[in-house]
Scaffold this motif. Structure first.
Motif, PDB file in Angstrom:
ATOM      1  N   LEU A  89       0.246  -1.134   0.124  1.00 36.20           N
ATOM      2  CA  LEU A  89       0.027  -0.050   0.304  1.00 36.20           C
ATOM      3  C   LEU A  89       1.025   1.089  -0.015  1.00 36.20           C
ATOM      4  O   LEU A  89       1.478   2.145   1.415  1.00 36.20           O
ATOM      5  N   SER A  90       1.228   1.173  -0.822  1.00 36.01           N
ATOM      6  CA  SER A  90       2.469   2.865  -0.912  1.00 36.01           C
ATOM      7  C   SER A  90       2.252   3.593  -2.549  1.00 36.01           C
ATOM      8  O   SER A  90       2.518   4.248  -2.960  1.00 36.01           O
ATOM      9  N   ASP A  91       1.063   3.428  -3.030  1.00 34.91           N
ATOM     10  CA  ASP A  91       0.211   4.141  -4.479  1.00 34.91           C
ATOM     11  C   ASP A  91       0.416   5.549  -3.164  1.00 34.91           C
ATOM     12  O   ASP A  91       0.187   6.032  -2.356  1.00 34.91           O
ATOM     13  N   LYS A  92       0.065   6.341  -4.234  1.00 34.15           N
ATOM     14  CA  LYS A  92      -0.187   7.764  -4.033  1.00 34.15           C
ATOM     15  C   LYS A  92      -1.107   8.515  -2.797  1.00 34.15           C
ATOM     16  O   LYS A  92      -0.738   9.243  -1.695  1.00 34.15           O
ATOM     17  N   TYR A  93      -2.549   7.914  -2.612  1.00 32.64           N
ATOM     18  CA  TYR A  93      -3.066   7.855  -1.758  1.00 32.64           C
ATOM     19  C   TYR A  93      -3.544   7.406  -1.000  1.00 32.64           C
ATOM     20  O   TYR A  93      -4.721   7.008  -0.536  1.00 32.64           O
ATOM     21  N   ASP A  94      -2.620   5.497  -1.222  1.00 32.15           N
ATOM     22  CA  ASP A  94      -3.438   4.920  -0.531  1.00 32.15           C
ATOM     23  C   ASP A  94      -3.584   5.066   1.562  1.00 32.15           C
ATOM     24  O   ASP A  94      -4.082   4.427   2.307  1.00 32.15           O
TER      25      ASP A  94
END
Length: 365
Positions: free
Chosen positions: A118-123
């Motif tokens: 869970l390392s995406d921009k908005y996670d």
């Protein structure tokens, strides 16, 4: 399990752990923790509570990842020491300890792996979730209510917080629509896998003939984005007001304080009824509307890149993602990952981690 089987599983975990460490970027994590910790100690940090909470959430996420990394590293050392003891002295008690250590490590590692994924921009943002039933009247309204209950149970399991922003009950049963905010570390990261169309097959309790029905409901998931740098002219917005309602359809205040905003150029909507005044609800709805318009612009940019590069986006908006079959057999199947479980009741009671894990793992491949 046999000794060689446990050893093979431990080696597999060790290899996966080494592969994850690169994605974790520990030096950067430590720098981030120091920077955020300094921010929390600055004068006036709590003057903007929403912005402060974003910082606290990010700090907690980074601290948790570093702490869990250290715990898994120590556990791997311990379990390898146990194996060496078994090699020197074959003992049933040591073998039982080895298996127990492996099972504990596997559980901890799976949770750790999800957080690294869970390392995406908005996670790390809070999530705004909206459920709308498809055609089918009372049956689809009831399915929307089933999904809402499933998510509230999952939220309880994760120790997240929920705030209902807008709620419209069905005439006979179920929900016509519901919008709610989920607050907690990595809330959007966990819930983004739920975006899409869900399908239910069952004998309808609302059909006196006992026929099998298929119902659909659409789930929208948007990250809560604070301080969106996006100006939307008032002329591009239609504002509708209505009296706020709660579960069962009862009015929860005596004025038309609930607000629904429509962005005319795109048709995107956002609503809120959780505030005490129409003004507060308009502000809440506007923040959500801006976030949705911003995401649409980003997605349009991705689609344009797809045309240029010939790469297909990973997510098909509006596609059916999961089926819940309750008759003539029970099965819940995710059409994206092909993962399935036979105990539909357990899934509808909020046990979604396996589905979410498979979805996140698929994104890494």
């Amino acid at each position: 399990m046999q000794l060689h089987e446990i050893k093979k599983n431990v080696e597999s975990l060790d290899n996966k752990f080494d592969a994850l460490v690169g994605s974790l970027d520990l030096p950067q994590r430590h720098e981030t923790i120091e920077r955020l910790n300094a921010e929390t100690l600055a004068d006036g940090f709590w003057s903007n509570q929403r912005a402060a909470q974003v910082v606290i959430n990010e700090l907690n996420v980074n601290r948790t990842l570093v702490n869990e990394y250290e715990a898994i590293k120590d556990a791997l050392v311990s379990i390898n020491e146990t194996y060496e003891m078994i090699r020197l002295e074959s003992d049933e008690d040591l073998l039982a300890l080895y298996e127990e250590e492996y099972l504990s490590l596997a559980t901890i590692f799976e949770a750790f792996e999800i957080k690294v994924l869970l390392s995406d921009k908005y996670d790390n943002n809070n999530a705004i979730i909206e459920i709308h039933p498809g055609a089918g009247g009372t049956e689809s309204h009831d399915f929307a209510a089933m999904l809402y209950r499933m998510y509230t149970r999952y939220i309880e399991r994760k120790d997240f917080k929920i705030e209902v922003m807008d709620y419209l009950a069905g005439e006979e049963a179920g929900i016509k629509s519901v919008v709610f905010k989920v607050s907690g570390p990595l809330a959007y990261g966990y819930f983004k896998s739920e975006k899409g169309v869900h399908r239910l097959v069952r004998i309808s309790p609302f059909d006196g003939s006992g026929r099998r029905h298929t119902s659909f409901a659409a789930v929208s998931v948007t990250p809560e984005i604070s301080n969106v740098e996006l100006e939307i002219p008032d002329s591009d917005i239609i504002m509708e007001t209505h009296r706020a309602t709660g579960a069962g359809g009862q009015h929860i205040n005596k004025t038309d304080s609930a607000v629904r905003l429509i962005h005319k150029p795109t048709g995107i909507t956002a609503g809120s009824q959780s505030g005490r005044s129409q003004h507060a609800n308009r502000d809440e709805a506007m923040a959500l509307l801006k976030a949705r318009v911003l995401l649409m612009m980003e997605e349009a940019h991705i689609a344009e890149l797809d045309k240029i590069t010939g790469v297909k986006s990973a997510i098909e908006w509006g596609s059916q993602i999961r089926s819940y079959v309750l008759h003539p057999y029970t099965l819940v199947k995710d059409t994206r990952t092909n993962y399935e479980e036979g105990n539909a009741e357990k899934v509808l009671d909020g046990e979604l981690d396996n589905f979410i894990y498979r979805y996140l793992s698929m994104g890494e491949k």
